[in-house]
Design an enzyme around this catalytic site. Structure first.
Site, PDB file in Angstrom:
ATOM      1  N   GLY A  45       0.776  -1.227   0.000  1.00 11.74           N
ATOM      2  CA  GLY A  45       0.000   0.000   0.000  1.00 11.74           C
ATOM      3  C   GLY A  45       0.808   1.277   0.000  1.00 11.74           C
ATOM      4  O   GLY A  45       0.313   2.314   0.461  1.00 11.74           O
TER       5      GLY A  45
ATOM      6  N   ASN B 274       1.626   3.084  -2.602  1.00  8.26           N
ATOM      7  CA  ASN B 274       0.949   4.017  -3.488  1.00  8.26           C
ATOM      8  C   ASN B 274      -0.315   4.565  -2.831  1.00  8.26           C
ATOM      9  O   ASN B 274      -0.652   5.738  -2.993  1.00  8.26           O
ATOM     10  CB  ASN B 274       0.608   3.346  -4.818  1.00  8.26           C
ATOM     11  CG  ASN B 274       1.823   3.149  -5.695  1.00  8.26           C
ATOM     12  OD1 ASN B 274       2.666   4.033  -5.816  1.00  8.26           O
ATOM     13  ND2 ASN B 274       1.935   1.984  -6.298  1.00  8.26           N
TER      14      ASN B 274
ATOM     15  N   HIS C 144      -4.674  -8.304  -9.640  1.00  3.19           N
ATOM     16  CA  HIS C 144      -5.578  -9.083 -10.477  1.00  3.19           C
ATOM     17  C   HIS C 144      -5.831  -8.320 -11.767  1.00  3.19           C
ATOM     18  O   HIS C 144      -5.949  -7.089 -11.746  1.00  3.19           O
ATOM     19  CB  HIS C 144      -6.924  -9.308  -9.783  1.00  3.19           C
ATOM     20  CG  HIS C 144      -6.962 -10.503  -8.895  1.00  3.19           C
ATOM     21  ND1 HIS C 144      -8.109 -10.925  -8.263  1.00  3.19           N
ATOM     22  CD2 HIS C 144      -6.008 -11.381  -8.540  1.00  3.19           C
ATOM     23  CE1 HIS C 144      -7.852 -11.995  -7.542  1.00  3.19           C
ATOM     24  NE2 HIS C 144      -6.581 -12.286  -7.695  1.00  3.19           N
ATOM     25  N   ILE C 145      -5.954  -9.030 -12.872  1.00  7.49           N
ATOM     26  CA  ILE C 145      -6.381  -8.393 -14.108  1.00  7.49           C
ATOM     27  C   ILE C 145      -7.837  -7.975 -13.955  1.00  7.49           C
ATOM     28  O   ILE C 145      -8.685  -8.752 -13.528  1.00  7.49           O
ATOM     29  CB  ILE C 145      -6.212  -9.355 -15.299  1.00  7.49           C
ATOM     30  CG1 ILE C 145      -4.726  -9.623 -15.553  1.00  7.49           C
ATOM     31  CG2 ILE C 145      -6.875  -8.788 -16.557  1.00  7.49           C
ATOM     32  CD1 ILE C 145      -4.454 -10.663 -16.621  1.00  7.49           C
TER      33      ILE C 145
ATOM     34  N   HIS D 215       1.443   1.342 -13.727  1.00 14.70           N
ATOM     35  CA  HIS D 215       2.129   0.168 -14.294  1.00 14.70           C
ATOM     36  C   HIS D 215       3.596   0.506 -14.511  1.00 14.70           C
ATOM     37  O   HIS D 215       3.921   1.528 -15.128  1.00 14.70           O
ATOM     38  CB  HIS D 215       1.482  -0.208 -15.627  1.00 14.70           C
ATOM     39  CG  HIS D 215       2.092  -1.417 -16.276  1.00 14.70           C
ATOM     40  ND1 HIS D 215       2.123  -2.651 -15.665  1.00 14.70           N
ATOM     41  CD2 HIS D 215       2.690  -1.575 -17.484  1.00 14.70           C
ATOM     42  CE1 HIS D 215       2.711  -3.527 -16.473  1.00 14.70           C
ATOM     43  NE2 HIS D 215       3.066  -2.888 -17.572  1.00 14.70           N
TER      44      HIS D 215
ATOM     45  N   ASP E  54      -3.135  -3.223 -19.672  1.00 18.74           N
ATOM     46  CA  ASP E  54      -2.125  -2.161 -19.714  1.00 18.74           C
ATOM     47  C   ASP E  54      -2.053  -1.462 -21.066  1.00 18.74           C
ATOM     48  O   ASP E  54      -1.002  -0.961 -21.465  1.00 18.74           O
ATOM     49  CB  ASP E  54      -0.744  -2.715 -19.332  1.00 18.74           C
ATOM     50  CG  ASP E  54      -0.715  -3.235 -17.910  1.00 18.74           C
ATOM     51  OD1 ASP E  54      -1.372  -2.635 -17.052  1.00 18.74           O
ATOM     52  OD2 ASP E  54      -0.043  -4.257 -17.661  1.00 18.74           O
TER      53      ASP E  54
ATOM     54  N   GLU F  44       6.683   6.588  -8.692  1.00 20.41           N
ATOM     55  CA  GLU F  44       5.295   6.129  -8.710  1.00 20.41           C
ATOM     56  C   GLU F  44       4.444   6.934  -7.733  1.00 20.41           C
ATOM     57  O   GLU F  44       3.310   7.316  -8.058  1.00 20.41           O
ATOM     58  CB  GLU F  44       5.227   4.643  -8.344  1.00 20.41           C
ATOM     59  CG  GLU F  44       5.685   3.705  -9.435  1.00 20.41           C
ATOM     60  CD  GLU F  44       5.431   2.251  -9.088  1.00 20.41           C
ATOM     61  OE1 GLU F  44       4.902   1.979  -7.982  1.00 20.41           O
ATOM     62  OE2 GLU F  44       5.751   1.381  -9.914  1.00 20.41           O
TER      63      GLU F  44
END
Length: 256
Positions: free
Chosen positions: A38, A40, A126-127, A172, A201, A230
């Site tokens: 966490g 970010n 997860h995607i 990403h 992405d 980031e």
């Protein structure tokens, strides 16, 4: 350990929600999805309702891992941020016959419960599926969001819909068109925040930063330097998207 305090919303044995008694002031609302430490999310917590991210508040931190440190960051923020987690494998074990689409719809339902203006994927591992995105993009009708996620809707004909479209953005660790998906950090030469679409992405880049590996730099040193970048650009991009939806008043904002 994640706080065991829960609301009366009990989704599944493997999904819990913590709520805060302090409601955020009116403003732009963020839901943040995360899977790990966490950091970010912490950048967004530190920036919310400051000049970096004005009149903007995090109203939900959602994880697919109940022990994610990011959930602790949210519950110990001031004021605490409501949190939820829903793990795919336990969900599948407790709900025989349910599919990944069902899981993604339940995730979307939890997000809608928070009524965000923007969803930020901040280390979400997860995607994100088309079924999830369709709910947010097209205001697709799902279960009653005014009930707690997982509660039974007594009248399907009166189920409300999301107030969408709700944009979704992702950070990403690669440049546009390079190294989609996992493990990009070992191969990429930069980082971007982009809009999320069904193709992994491949959404429109919002902010792109080239970060070449320096001579003699180890991968660990590179990752630390990339992390700091980031934290900067996830705040910048998160400020940009709400401004498209709910612009700040021309007279500006008073900060607490």
């Amino acid at each position: 350990m994640v706080s065991q305090e829960t609301s009366n919303y009990s989704f599944f044995p493997i999904c819990k929600l913590t709520t805060s008694s302090d409601s955020p002031p009116p403003g732009r609302r963020l839901a943040v999805l995360l899977s790990g430490s966490g950091t970010n999310l912490q950048a967004l917590i530190d920036a919310q309702n400051t000049h970096a991210l004005p009149n903007t508040f995090i109203v939900l931190a959602l994880s697919n891992c109940g022990t994610a440190q990011g959930l602790v960051r949210a519950t110990t923020a001031s004021p605490p941020i409501p949190t939820a987690y829903l793990a795919l494998q336990p969900y599948s074990r407790h709900n025989p016959g349910k599919t990944r689409v069902d899981y993604d719809l339940e995730l979307a339902r939890i997000v809608l419960w928070a009524k965000p203006d923007v969803v930020v994927l901040a280390g979400w591992m997860h995607i994100v599926s088309e079924s999830f995105l369709k709910v947010l993009r097209e205001s697709q009708r799902i279960d009653d969001e005014d009930q707690g996620p997982g509660e039974t809707n007594s009248n399907d004909d009166e189920s409300p819909v999301s107030t969408g479209p709700i944009p979704v953005v992702n950070i990403h660790p690669a440049l546009p068109g390079q190294f989609d998906g996992a493990d990009a950090i070992q191969r990429g030469l930069g980082v971007m925040v982009h809009r999320v679409i069904a193709e992994v992405d491949r959404g429109e880049p919002l902010i792109v930063r080239e970060v070449p590996i320096e001579k003699g730099e180890s991968i660990e040193e590179y990752e630390e330097r990339l992390d700091r970048i980031e934290w900067e650009i996830i705040v910048q991009a998160t400020r940009k998207v709400p401004n498209e939806i709910r612009p700040l008043p021309p007279e500006g904002i008073d900060f607490a």
